[in-house]
Each structure stands twice: as structure tokens, then as C-alpha cells.
Design a protein around this motif. Structure first.
Motif, PDB file in Angstrom:
ATOM      1  N   MET A  97      -7.835 -13.472  42.222  1.00 31.54           N
ATOM      2  CA  MET A  97      -7.606 -12.036  42.050  1.00 31.54           C
ATOM      3  C   MET A  97      -6.265 -11.642  42.667  1.00 31.54           C
ATOM      4  SD  MET A  97     -10.019  -8.748  43.038  1.00 31.54           S
ATOM      5  CE  MET A  97      -9.912  -8.873  44.823  1.00 31.54           C
ATOM      6  N   VAL A  98      -5.624 -10.657  42.053  1.00 33.12           N
ATOM      7  CA  VAL A  98      -4.397 -10.066  42.585  1.00 33.12           C
ATOM      8  C   VAL A  98      -4.726  -8.655  43.049  1.00 33.12           C
ATOM      9  CG1 VAL A  98      -2.060  -9.279  42.054  1.00 33.12           C
ATOM     10  CG2 VAL A  98      -2.915 -11.403  41.050  1.00 33.12           C
ATOM     11  N   ILE A  99      -4.358  -8.335  44.277  1.00 31.75           N
ATOM     12  CA  ILE A  99      -4.453  -6.959  44.769  1.00 31.75           C
ATOM     13  C   ILE A  99      -3.045  -6.387  44.804  1.00 31.75           C
ATOM     14  CG2 ILE A  99      -5.020  -5.453  46.709  1.00 31.75           C
ATOM     15  CD1 ILE A  99      -7.177  -7.436  47.518  1.00 31.75           C
ATOM     16  N   VAL A 100      -2.874  -5.239  44.181  1.00 34.73           N
ATOM     17  CA  VAL A 100      -1.590  -4.531  44.209  1.00 34.73           C
ATOM     18  C   VAL A 100      -1.782  -3.265  45.028  1.00 34.73           C
ATOM     19  CG1 VAL A 100       0.256  -3.490  42.868  1.00 34.73           C
ATOM     20  CG2 VAL A 100      -1.000  -5.434  41.928  1.00 34.73           C
ATOM     21  N   PHE A 101      -0.962  -3.102  46.054  1.00 34.70           N
ATOM     22  CA  PHE A 101      -0.969  -1.881  46.852  1.00 34.70           C
ATOM     23  C   PHE A 101       0.347  -1.179  46.586  1.00 34.70           C
ATOM     24  CE2 PHE A 101      -0.070   0.257  51.031  1.00 34.70           C
ATOM     25  CZ  PHE A 101      -1.082   1.211  50.945  1.00 34.70           C
ATOM     26  N   GLN A 154       3.066  -2.992  37.957  1.00 31.30           N
ATOM     27  CA  GLN A 154       2.852  -4.391  38.317  1.00 31.30           C
ATOM     28  C   GLN A 154       1.394  -4.796  38.132  1.00 31.30           C
ATOM     29  OE1 GLN A 154       4.649  -4.854  42.204  1.00 31.30           O
ATOM     30  NE2 GLN A 154       6.680  -4.332  41.425  1.00 31.30           N
ATOM     31  N   ALA A 155       0.483  -3.905  38.478  1.00 34.52           N
ATOM     32  CA  ALA A 155      -0.938  -4.189  38.263  1.00 34.52           C
ATOM     33  C   ALA A 155      -1.240  -4.342  36.775  1.00 34.52           C
ATOM     34  CB  ALA A 155      -1.777  -3.067  38.866  1.00 34.52           C
ATOM     35  N   ARG A 187      -7.470 -11.103  37.214  1.00 39.91           N
ATOM     36  CA  ARG A 187      -8.312 -10.027  37.743  1.00 39.91           C
ATOM     37  C   ARG A 187      -7.445  -9.252  38.718  1.00 39.91           C
ATOM     38  NH1 ARG A 187     -12.536 -11.748  41.197  1.00 39.91           N
ATOM     39  NH2 ARG A 187     -13.023  -9.546  41.372  1.00 39.91           N
ATOM     40  N   VAL A 188      -7.420  -7.931  38.584  1.00 41.64           N
ATOM     41  CA  VAL A 188      -6.487  -7.112  39.366  1.00 41.64           C
ATOM     42  C   VAL A 188      -7.213  -5.915  39.960  1.00 41.64           C
ATOM     43  CG1 VAL A 188      -4.334  -5.794  39.325  1.00 41.64           C
ATOM     44  CG2 VAL A 188      -4.596  -7.780  37.822  1.00 41.64           C
ATOM     45  N   PHE A 197       8.083  -8.437  35.596  1.00 41.41           N
ATOM     46  CA  PHE A 197       8.383  -9.737  36.190  1.00 41.41           C
ATOM     47  C   PHE A 197       7.499  -9.968  37.413  1.00 41.41           C
ATOM     48  CE2 PHE A 197      10.348 -12.985  38.560  1.00 41.41           C
ATOM     49  CZ  PHE A 197      11.219 -13.690  37.735  1.00 41.41           C
ATOM     50  N   ALA A 198       7.483  -9.016  38.339  1.00 43.18           N
ATOM     51  CA  ALA A 198       6.734  -9.198  39.586  1.00 43.18           C
ATOM     52  C   ALA A 198       5.242  -9.343  39.327  1.00 43.18           C
ATOM     53  CB  ALA A 198       6.999  -8.017  40.523  1.00 43.18           C
ATOM     54  N   GLY A 199       4.699  -8.513  38.434  1.00 40.23           N
ATOM     55  CA  GLY A 199       3.274  -8.574  38.155  1.00 40.23           C
ATOM     56  C   GLY A 199       2.854  -9.885  37.523  1.00 40.23           C
ATOM     57  N   VAL A 200       3.626 -10.365  36.558  1.00 40.12           N
ATOM     58  CA  VAL A 200       3.289 -11.628  35.894  1.00 40.12           C
ATOM     59  C   VAL A 200       3.489 -12.809  36.843  1.00 40.12           C
ATOM     60  CG1 VAL A 200       3.941 -13.193  34.014  1.00 40.12           C
ATOM     61  CG2 VAL A 200       3.696 -10.736  33.584  1.00 40.12           C
ATOM     62  N   PHE A 201       4.541 -12.776  37.647  1.00 42.40           N
ATOM     63  CA  PHE A 201       4.741 -13.844  38.624  1.00 42.40           C
ATOM     64  C   PHE A 201       3.551 -13.924  39.573  1.00 42.40           C
ATOM     65  CE2 PHE A 201       6.312 -15.570  42.647  1.00 42.40           C
ATOM     66  CZ  PHE A 201       6.907 -16.745  42.206  1.00 42.40           C
ATOM     67  N   ALA A 202       3.109 -12.773  40.091  1.00 46.16           N
ATOM     68  CA  ALA A 202       1.955 -12.756  41.001  1.00 46.16           C
ATOM     69  C   ALA A 202       0.709 -13.287  40.309  1.00 46.16           C
ATOM     70  CB  ALA A 202       1.721 -11.339  41.515  1.00 46.16           C
ATOM     71  N   ALA A 203       0.490 -12.899  39.059  1.00 51.75           N
ATOM     72  CA  ALA A 203      -0.691 -13.346  38.315  1.00 51.75           C
ATOM     73  C   ALA A 203      -0.655 -14.850  38.094  1.00 51.75           C
ATOM     74  CB  ALA A 203      -0.766 -12.617  36.983  1.00 51.75           C
TER      75      ALA A 203
END
Length: 310
Positions: free
Chosen positions: A1-5, A42-43, A52-53, A251-257
Motif C-alpha cells: 500500500m502507498v500512503i500519500v499525505f 500523486q495518490a 492500493r492507496v 511521476f512521483a505517484g507512479v514511482f511510489a506505486a
């Protein structure tokens, strides 16, 4: 899972023949109303890539809140950690888009100033592989959450944007810093890194602070510098540009995922680079973000390969 704050805005974007000068009124084209804010963008990008975000942040209890969240809800982003603040306006962004696809953005933060680290529990962090942060919500809250995430073995990424006057960088709890050229130089200057070319400063910043530095270079691609002096670099893509709004967030969201699902840094960099390029082909931030299938089709069609730079 990715958490975006991070931040949640409603974007109001207008194409114009040129950016207005002081005192000038310019007649623009059709207004586009779209979900925005670096955190929400990003989410949304991470979710479209298949992660999962969960998004944590804040919106107001006003007329802007529902449209700001509509794309996220449709995409299936978890919003249980999102605060709704009475008596406060949802964040908004006013965007002009010139004939070359370049944007100028003014943000009214609104409820984003009330984003709180306590919205994310330790159990949430223990289930997550990546925590993704930006600078459109109070950094003290992000710093608190980063410390808690590291204690739960959750990888912490900071998109150091936008760099605002008075921000004091603290990278002790950050695993990956994501910056463009301008943000890299601002960050390096504030941390006393010697002047030099972007690639040189990214390497120096990574060595000095023990974190990876991911430098996005727009049409020229991206590079990831590690503390051990290794660098992975990716070529850019020569695609028609309609709107660059939110490309860095994509870019940042896909990299994190990609990292959260276990891809190595070259694979994650490659996917993020392609997704960001594809997102520039249509108007809007979230509206233009590609689905994972589109990214993979584009890469299969013959995109770049990773380059290791000594």
C-alpha cells in the motif's frame, strides 16, 4: 500500500494565447475544472498504476470539496484518513496554460493548512510499503509522520515541492527526495552543497545526506542518485505536449506505486518516466494521468532503456 499525505485542491485551468503581463487582461479558452493538489494528484496517479492507496489530508465542508474528491473516489483511493474541516474553504488552484503547454499556477491553500499527521495511524503505516510526502501541507506534520513511518519500516519519499521561503530542509527521516532542476538547486543551496551541474549536485546531496535523490528532467528524462555514488538514468520521450500540469506529480505517484509493489529502481524509474510523458498529452492533472495498461503498452512499443552512469 502507498500512503500519500498531502494537499487536495480543485483546479480551475484556462488555456491562454500568452501569460498575462501586469495589468493585462487576456481572453482565454474553455475552463477545465479538475481535481488537483500535489497530494491528490500523486495518490490518483499511484492508484491508476494499480497500487492500493490511502490519501490523508484535509478539505473544507464547502461546494469545492465534492468535485475536488470526485476523481479520487471514482479511482478507488482510500479517503478514510481525509479530514473535512467546517468553516474552511477547500484548497484551490488557478492555472493559466499557454500555447506551448507551460503553466502558471496560483494556489489558495485553504483547508490544506489543517492537514494533520494524526489522521494516519501506526497500523496504517505498518501496512504500507511507501509514505509519499510533499510541501503543500505543514512540513512539521509531514516530519512527524515520516518519523513514525520509519519506525514502522515504511519507506519515506519526499517530493520537495514547492520549495517555499523559510522552509528548513530536514532529510534525516527521508529515503528518497524527488525534485526537478529548480527544486534541486534550491534544496542544495539551503543545505550548503557546492554549486555545480544538476547531476553533480544530485550525487553530492545523496552522499552528504544518506538518501536517494530522484531528479526529474522533463523531456530529458530522469536520474536517481544513491548515497553509494551509483546512478540510474533514464532517457526522456519526445511526445507532443498539450499541458504539463501535474506531470511531476504523475511521476512521483507512479514511482511510489512501482516501488511499493517491489520493482527495482530502474523499473520504477522507467514506469514513472513514461507515465509522466504520457500525462502531458492532454489537459488537466488527474484527468490526463494514464492507466497502467497505457504505460505498459507505451513501453512495449519501444521506449527507453536504463543507463548506469559511473
Amino acid at each position: 500500500m502507498v500512503i500519500v499525505f498531502g494537499s487536495v485542491n480543485l483546479d480551475l485551468s484556462v488555456p491562454v494565447p500568452h501569460a498575462p503581463r501586469a495589468g493585462e487582461t487576456v481572453l482565454g479558452g474553455a475552463l477545465l475544472v479538475d481535481g488537483g493538489g500535489k497530494g491528490a494528484n500523486q495518490a490518483h496517479a499511484a492508484r491508476r498504476y494499480g497500487a492500493r492507496v490511502m490519501l490523508a489530508g484535509a478539505v473544507g465542508e464547502d461546494a469545492l470539496g465534492a468535485p475536488a474528491l470526485a476523481n479520487l473516489e471514482r479511482a478507488g483511493v482510500g479517503l478514510d484518513a481525509l479530514r473535512r474541516i467546517a468553516g474552511t474553504a477547500t484548497g484551490s488552484a488557478l492555472i493559466t496554460l499557454d500555447a506551448h503547454g507551460e503553466n502558471r499556477i496560483v494556489v489558495a491553500p485553504g483547508a490544506n493548512a489543517a492537514a494533520c499527521a494524526d489522521s494516519v495511524t501506526d497500523d496504517d503505516l505498518a501496512r504500507a510499503r511507501v509514505l509519499l510526502l510533499q510541501l503543500e501541507v505543514p512540513f512539521e506534520q509531514s516530519r512527524r509522520l515520516a518519523r513514525r513511518a520509519r519506525a514502522q519500516d515504511c519507506r519515506v519519499m519526499l517530493n520537495a515541492a514547492p520549495v517555499l521561503p523559510g522552509w528548513r530542509p530536514e532529510l534525516a527521516d527521508i529515503d528518497v527526495v524527488i525534485v526537478n532542476r529548480i527544486e534541486l538547486h534550491q534544496l542544495a543551496d539551503s543545505l550548503g552543497v557546492a554549486p555545480g551541474a544538476p547531476a553533480t549536485r544530485a550525487r553530492a546531496l545523496a552522499r552528504a545526506h544518506g538518501c536517494e535523490v530522484l531528479l526529474t528532467l522533463g523531456a530529458h528524462g530522469a536520474m536517481l542518485a544513491a548515497p553509494d555514488a551509483s546512478v540510474c538514468s533514464m532517457n526522456g520521450h519526445a511526445l507532443p505536449v498539450v499541458d504539463t500540469t501535474g506531470a511531476g506529480d504523475t511521476f512521483a505517484g507512479v514511482f511510489a506505486a512501482a516501488v511499493a509493489e517491489g520493482q527495482n529502481r530502474a523499473g520504477a524509474l522507467r514506469a514513472a518516466n513514461a507515465a509522466a510523458a504520457l500525462s502531458c498529452g492532454a489537459r488537466g492533472a488527474q484527468a490526463a494521468q494514464p492507466q497502467r495498461a497505457a504505460v505498459e503498452h507505451f513501453l512495449r512499443a519501444g521506449a527507453d532503456q536504463p543507463k548506469e552512469i559511473p
